[in-house]
Structure formats: structure tokens, C-alpha cells
Design a protein around this motif. Structure first.
Motif, PDB file in Angstrom:
ATOM      1  N   VAL A  68       0.815  -1.212   0.000  1.00  0.00           N
ATOM      2  CA  VAL A  68       0.000   0.000   0.000  1.00  0.00           C
ATOM      3  C   VAL A  68       0.845   1.257   0.000  1.00  0.00           C
ATOM      4  CG1 VAL A  68      -2.000  -1.053   1.137  1.00  0.00           C
ATOM      5  CG2 VAL A  68      -0.215  -0.025   2.519  1.00  0.00           C
ATOM      6  N   LYS A  69       0.295   2.279  -0.616  1.00  0.00           N
ATOM      7  CA  LYS A  69       0.922   3.600  -0.631  1.00  0.00           C
ATOM      8  C   LYS A  69       0.238   4.445   0.430  1.00  0.00           C
ATOM      9  CE  LYS A  69       3.210   7.100  -2.618  1.00  0.00           C
ATOM     10  NZ  LYS A  69       4.611   7.278  -2.508  1.00  0.00           N
ATOM     11  N   GLU A  70       1.008   4.823   1.442  1.00  0.00           N
ATOM     12  CA  GLU A  70       0.507   5.755   2.429  1.00  0.00           C
ATOM     13  C   GLU A  70       1.308   7.024   2.151  1.00  0.00           C
ATOM     14  OE1 GLU A  70       0.672   3.500   6.115  1.00  0.00           O
ATOM     15  OE2 GLU A  70      -0.937   2.215   5.397  1.00  0.00           O
ATOM     16  N   HIS A  71       2.214   7.429   3.008  1.00  0.00           N
ATOM     17  CA  HIS A  71       3.133   8.497   2.602  1.00  0.00           C
ATOM     18  C   HIS A  71       4.232   7.849   1.763  1.00  0.00           C
ATOM     19  CE1 HIS A  71       5.460  12.133   2.592  1.00  0.00           C
ATOM     20  NE2 HIS A  71       6.486  11.512   3.123  1.00  0.00           N
ATOM     21  N   ASP A  72       4.716   6.717   2.221  1.00  0.00           N
ATOM     22  CA  ASP A  72       5.675   5.878   1.506  1.00  0.00           C
ATOM     23  C   ASP A  72       4.959   4.597   1.105  1.00  0.00           C
ATOM     24  OD1 ASP A  72       8.065   7.506   1.988  1.00  0.00           O
ATOM     25  OD2 ASP A  72       7.876   6.888   4.084  1.00  0.00           O
ATOM     26  N   TRP A  73       5.646   3.752   0.336  1.00  0.00           N
ATOM     27  CA  TRP A  73       5.112   2.427   0.035  1.00  0.00           C
ATOM     28  C   TRP A  73       5.421   1.502   1.204  1.00  0.00           C
ATOM     29  CZ3 TRP A  73       1.857   0.846  -3.591  1.00  0.00           C
ATOM     30  CH2 TRP A  73       1.684   1.631  -4.726  1.00  0.00           C
ATOM     31  N   TYR A  74       4.425   0.721   1.618  1.00  0.00           N
ATOM     32  CA  TYR A  74       4.589  -0.265   2.679  1.00  0.00           C
ATOM     33  C   TYR A  74       4.270  -1.648   2.129  1.00  0.00           C
ATOM     34  CZ  TYR A  74       4.929   3.329   6.254  1.00  0.00           C
ATOM     35  OH  TYR A  74       5.341   4.389   7.010  1.00  0.00           O
ATOM     36  N   LEU A  75       5.159  -2.582   2.423  1.00  0.00           N
ATOM     37  CA  LEU A  75       4.938  -3.986   2.097  1.00  0.00           C
ATOM     38  C   LEU A  75       4.724  -4.674   3.429  1.00  0.00           C
ATOM     39  CD1 LEU A  75       4.841  -6.342   0.131  1.00  0.00           C
ATOM     40  CD2 LEU A  75       7.334  -6.478   0.290  1.00  0.00           C
ATOM     41  N   ARG A  76       3.490  -5.072   3.691  1.00  0.00           N
ATOM     42  CA  ARG A  76       3.144  -5.685   4.972  1.00  0.00           C
ATOM     43  C   ARG A  76       2.851  -7.164   4.768  1.00  0.00           C
ATOM     44  NH1 ARG A  76      -0.051  -0.501   5.817  1.00  0.00           N
ATOM     45  NH2 ARG A  76       1.373   0.727   7.089  1.00  0.00           N
ATOM     46  N   VAL A  77       3.510  -7.967   5.568  1.00  0.00           N
ATOM     47  CA  VAL A  77       3.336  -9.412   5.520  1.00  0.00           C
ATOM     48  C   VAL A  77       2.819  -9.835   6.890  1.00  0.00           C
ATOM     49  CG1 VAL A  77       4.497 -11.626   5.199  1.00  0.00           C
ATOM     50  CG2 VAL A  77       5.217  -9.632   3.849  1.00  0.00           C
ATOM     51  N   TYR A  78       1.655 -10.474   6.887  1.00  0.00           N
ATOM     52  CA  TYR A  78       1.025 -10.889   8.136  1.00  0.00           C
ATOM     53  C   TYR A  78       1.151 -12.403   8.297  1.00  0.00           C
ATOM     54  CZ  TYR A  78      -1.050  -6.245   7.813  1.00  0.00           C
ATOM     55  OH  TYR A  78      -1.238  -4.886   7.712  1.00  0.00           O
ATOM     56  N   ILE A  79       1.656 -12.819   9.458  1.00  0.00           N
ATOM     57  CA  ILE A  79       1.832 -14.240   9.746  1.00  0.00           C
ATOM     58  C   ILE A  79       1.184 -14.564  11.090  1.00  0.00           C
ATOM     59  CG2 ILE A  79       3.923 -14.535   8.357  1.00  0.00           C
ATOM     60  CD1 ILE A  79       5.584 -14.285  10.952  1.00  0.00           C
ATOM     61  N   ASP A  80       0.888 -15.845  11.284  1.00  0.00           N
ATOM     62  CA  ASP A  80       0.285 -16.263  12.537  1.00  0.00           C
ATOM     63  C   ASP A  80       0.627 -17.718  12.790  1.00  0.00           C
ATOM     64  OD1 ASP A  80      -1.131 -15.894  14.869  1.00  0.00           O
ATOM     65  OD2 ASP A  80      -3.100 -15.884  13.926  1.00  0.00           O
ATOM     66  N   LYS A  81       0.424 -18.151  14.021  1.00  0.00           N
ATOM     67  CA  LYS A  81       0.556 -19.562  14.395  1.00  0.00           C
ATOM     68  C   LYS A  81      -0.299 -19.788  15.633  1.00  0.00           C
ATOM     69  CE  LYS A  81       4.708 -19.199  17.279  1.00  0.00           C
ATOM     70  NZ  LYS A  81       6.115 -19.524  17.411  1.00  0.00           N
ATOM     71  N   GLU A  82      -0.585 -21.030  15.904  1.00  0.00           N
ATOM     72  CA  GLU A  82      -1.359 -21.386  17.090  1.00  0.00           C
ATOM     73  C   GLU A  82      -0.673 -20.804  18.319  1.00  0.00           C
ATOM     74  OE1 GLU A  82      -4.636 -22.876  18.826  1.00  0.00           O
ATOM     75  OE2 GLU A  82      -4.213 -23.235  16.715  1.00  0.00           O
ATOM     76  N   GLY A  83      -1.418 -20.081  19.121  1.00  0.00           N
ATOM     77  CA  GLY A  83      -0.842 -19.457  20.301  1.00  0.00           C
ATOM     78  C   GLY A  83      -0.250 -18.087  20.033  1.00  0.00           C
ATOM     79  N   GLY A  84      -0.213 -17.670  18.760  1.00  0.00           N
ATOM     80  CA  GLY A  84       0.293 -16.353  18.393  1.00  0.00           C
ATOM     81  C   GLY A  84       1.772 -16.348  18.042  1.00  0.00           C
ATOM     82  N   ILE A  85       2.170 -15.363  17.278  1.00  0.00           N
ATOM     83  CA  ILE A  85       3.566 -15.227  16.880  1.00  0.00           C
ATOM     84  C   ILE A  85       4.278 -14.308  17.852  1.00  0.00           C
ATOM     85  CG2 ILE A  85       3.150 -15.671  14.437  1.00  0.00           C
ATOM     86  CD1 ILE A  85       3.484 -12.580  14.072  1.00  0.00           C
ATOM     87  N   ASP A  86       5.604 -14.343  17.814  1.00  0.00           N
ATOM     88  CA  ASP A  86       6.386 -13.443  18.650  1.00  0.00           C
ATOM     89  C   ASP A  86       7.348 -12.653  17.764  1.00  0.00           C
ATOM     90  OD1 ASP A  86       8.586 -15.179  18.164  1.00  0.00           O
ATOM     91  OD2 ASP A  86       8.134 -16.324  19.981  1.00  0.00           O
ATOM     92  N   ILE A  87       8.067 -11.755  18.375  1.00  0.00           N
ATOM     93  CA  ILE A  87       8.965 -10.869  17.627  1.00  0.00           C
ATOM     94  C   ILE A  87      10.047 -11.656  16.884  1.00  0.00           C
ATOM     95  CG2 ILE A  87      10.531 -10.363  19.542  1.00  0.00           C
ATOM     96  CD1 ILE A  87       9.284  -7.800  16.996  1.00  0.00           C
ATOM     97  N   GLU A  88      10.490 -12.769  17.462  1.00  0.00           N
ATOM     98  CA  GLU A  88      11.518 -13.578  16.809  1.00  0.00           C
ATOM     99  C   GLU A  88      10.994 -14.194  15.509  1.00  0.00           C
ATOM    100  OE1 GLU A  88      10.904 -13.889  20.189  1.00  0.00           O
ATOM    101  OE2 GLU A  88      12.730 -12.878  20.864  1.00  0.00           O
ATOM    102  N   ASP A  89       9.725 -14.630  15.506  1.00  0.00           N
ATOM    103  CA  ASP A  89       9.111 -15.168  14.285  1.00  0.00           C
ATOM    104  C   ASP A  89       9.095 -14.101  13.193  1.00  0.00           C
ATOM    105  OD1 ASP A  89       8.436 -17.661  15.526  1.00  0.00           O
ATOM    106  OD2 ASP A  89       6.579 -16.787  16.308  1.00  0.00           O
TER     107      ASP A  89
END
Length: 150
Positions: free
Chosen positions: A32-53
Motif C-alpha cells: 500500500v501507498k501511504e506516505h511511503d510504500w509499505y509492504l506488509r506481511v502478516y503471519i500467525d501460528k497457534e498461540g500467536g507469533i512473537d517478535i523472533e518469528d
């Protein structure tokens, strides 16, 4: 390269990077283009993801994206959780989240309401079903999110 082509290409690369990770699921890719272009990747796992993932996938994905000209513009890469009120966009989202309460925002009012809340009980590829009765065409829907009770 068009926005959808970038999203599709990045999704394929991320899926390949995660294929040996049985526990982490790619939820969505957004360019998406906001002020800059952002490439957002959303991930998940059972119990939730953490910063290391997030960091591990971010580093691998950045290395792969730097190899080719997948993203034509300068961009900011973000890898994160889709959140507890995640947006449902893809057919697999509507199948996976059946039985859960959702908020459906419509483009135009239906019986005087633009926001419908109910249990997602069906999906046929062209429409979702709420509470086993109300069918709503995807073309009429602006957004579907998992419902959060506060």
C-alpha cells in the motif's frame, strides 16, 4: 508492476520461505501507498507469533526480495501479526474462520444498517452467510473483520 502483481509475487516467495515451517501460516500480504510504500506481511501460528518469528521471516524475505526486482518502488517492509481483529480477505479466511463472530461493513445500507455483526456460518465463493440465514454477496461487502468483545 501492478499492486496485485507485487502482492502475489511476495506471497509466493513468503510461502516458499515458510513451507518448512509447519507452525507458521502466511495470513496476508499487503502493498500500500501511504506516505511511503509499505509492504506488509502478516503471519500467525497457534498461540500467536512473537517478535523472533517476525524478525526471522523479515530477514529471509528481505534477502530474497533484494535478489530480484519484485517490488518496483522503494518500500518499508513490515512483518507482523494480523491482530485479534484481523480482516478476512481471501476465500481461505472465510473457510477457516467459520463459526466465529464477525463484523461485516457494507458499501450500502441493508435494512438500514451498514454494519452487521453475526456468526460466520457459510461461504460459497461468492457470498458469506451470517447466523445460518443472511447471505451477503462479497461484491456488497467493504470489509469483514473478526469481532472483538470488550
Amino acid at each position: 508492476m501492478a499492486k496485485q502483481q507485487v502482492e502475489d509475487a511476495v506471497e509466493a516467495i513468503a510461502q516458499e520461505l515458510l513451507k518448512d515451517q509447519d507452525v507458521i501460516e502466511l495470513v496476508d500480504v499487503e502493498y500500500v501507498k501511504e506516505h511511503d510504500w509499505y509492504l506488509r506481511v502478516y503471519i500467525d501460528k497457534e498461540g500467536g507469533i512473537d517478535i523472533e518469528d517476525c524478525q526471522a521471516l523479515s530477514e529471509k524475505l528481505e534477502a530474497e526480495l533484494d535478489k530480484g526486482d519484485v517490488v518496483p518502488d522503494s518500500y518499508i517492509l513490515e512483518v507482523s501479526s494480523p491482530g485479534i481483529d484481523r480482516v478476512l480477505r481471501k476465500p481461505r479466511d472465510f473457510v477457516r474462520e467459520q463459526g466465529k463472530k464477525v463484523d461485516v461493513t457494507l458499501y450500502a445500507p441493508r435494512e438500514g444498517k451498514k454494519l452487521l455483526v453475526g456468526e460466520l456460518t457459510g461461504f460459497d465463493g461468492d457470498a458469506i452467510e451470517l447466523d445460518g440465514a443472511a447471505k451477503i454477496a462479497l461484491a456488497d461487502i467493504a470489509q469483514v473483520r473478526l469481532h472483538i468483545d470488550f
